[in-house]
Design an enzyme around this catalytic site. Structure first.
Site, PDB file in Angstrom:
ATOM      1  N   HIS A   1      37.500  28.414  30.862  1.00  0.00           N
ATOM      2  CA  HIS A   1      39.080  27.918  31.362  1.00  0.00           C
ATOM      3  C   HIS A   1      39.345  26.823  30.580  1.00  0.00           C
ATOM      4  CE1 HIS A   1      37.823  30.172  35.285  1.00  0.00           C
ATOM      5  NE2 HIS A   1      38.926  30.808  35.075  1.00  0.00           N
TER       6      HIS A   1
ATOM      7  N   LYS B   1      41.496  37.297  49.785  1.00  0.00           N
ATOM      8  CA  LYS B   1      40.476  37.604  48.761  1.00  0.00           C
ATOM      9  C   LYS B   1      39.384  36.659  49.207  1.00  0.00           C
ATOM     10  CE  LYS B   1      40.615  37.673  44.043  1.00  0.00           C
ATOM     11  NZ  LYS B   1      41.320  37.387  42.466  1.00  0.00           N
TER      12      LYS B   1
ATOM     13  N   ARG C   1      39.294  37.596  26.751  1.00  0.00           N
ATOM     14  CA  ARG C   1      37.890  37.586  26.204  1.00  0.00           C
ATOM     15  C   ARG C   1      37.677  39.068  25.410  1.00  0.00           C
ATOM     16  NH1 ARG C   1      36.036  36.167  31.818  1.00  0.00           N
ATOM     17  NH2 ARG C   1      37.376  37.821  32.089  1.00  0.00           N
TER      18      ARG C   1
ATOM     19  N   SER D   1      33.806  33.578  35.821  1.00  0.00           N
ATOM     20  CA  SER D   1      33.358  33.028  36.830  1.00  0.00           C
ATOM     21  C   SER D   1      32.245  33.836  37.728  1.00  0.00           C
ATOM     22  CB  SER D   1      34.529  32.644  37.732  1.00  0.00           C
ATOM     23  OG  SER D   1      35.443  31.942  37.257  1.00  0.00           O
TER      24      SER D   1
END
Ligand code: PNS
Length: 163
Positions: free
Chosen positions: A18, A42, A91, A129
């Site tokens: 990040h 979430k 990515r 993460s």
């Protein structure tokens, strides 16, 4: 005109990937507002206060970055911030489908706001993460993948869950 982007995400927790995207983004934007998703539906490893604290600590050397929270539509939050863009990192190829789908939906919802993708540095191509949390959960060494405070907090969290 000030060039403003929001950088939305869960940041559960912030990773060096990040920070890499933020550093690159700051070459294009005057201000980047980190928009932390607070969605109560979430499940996060870290609560909102912890995610903010880790971001603040990791961003001490950065200027031009603000931290805010949002719930609801990303484009609506971007408009509230007078942002012209939504910043997202890309990515490996596996990111593309999800990111394109989201970007196209966001464009449909608000044509004024552009999604800007930046390629992450090669060393972060396969980190996220989630994978970092998984490795840490089983005692894996995550040094160098996350800022120092995050490394400490992940270790504490897993020790408290699995004494
Ligand atoms: O870090 P993440 O979990 O990949 O971030 C996902 C995020 C926060 C960017 C995404 O879930 C999101 O934008 N949520 C808000 C709802 C929304 O606007 N969704 C996209 C269009 S329907």
């Amino acid at each position: 005109m000030e060039r403003i982007a929001i950088y939305p995400g869960s940041f559960d927790p912030v990773t060096n990937g990040h920070l890499d995207i933020l550093e690159r983004g700051l070459k294009l934007f005057d201000k980047i507002i980190i928009a932390i998703l607070t969605n109560p539906k979430k499940t996060f490893l870290f609560n909102l206060k912890e995610r903010i604290e880790m971001l603040e600590d990791s961003l001490r050397e950065f200027s031009g970055v603000e931290i805010d929270t949002f719930d609801g539509l990303t484009v609506e939050f971007a408009a509230q911030c007078n942002a012209q863009a939504i910043l997202r990192g890309l990515r490996a190829m596996s990111d593309y489908e999800y990111e394109f789908q989201m970007a196209l939906m966001n464009r449909r919802l608000n044509r004024e706001i552009q999604t800007v993708f930046l390629m992450t540095g090669l060393r972060w191509i396969y980190t996220s993460s989630s994978i970092i949390k998984e490795a840490a959960q089983f005692g894996g060494n995550i040094e160098g993948m996350v800022p120092p405070l995050v490394e400490k907090k992940i270790k504490e969290k897993h020790l408290s869950i699995r004494p």
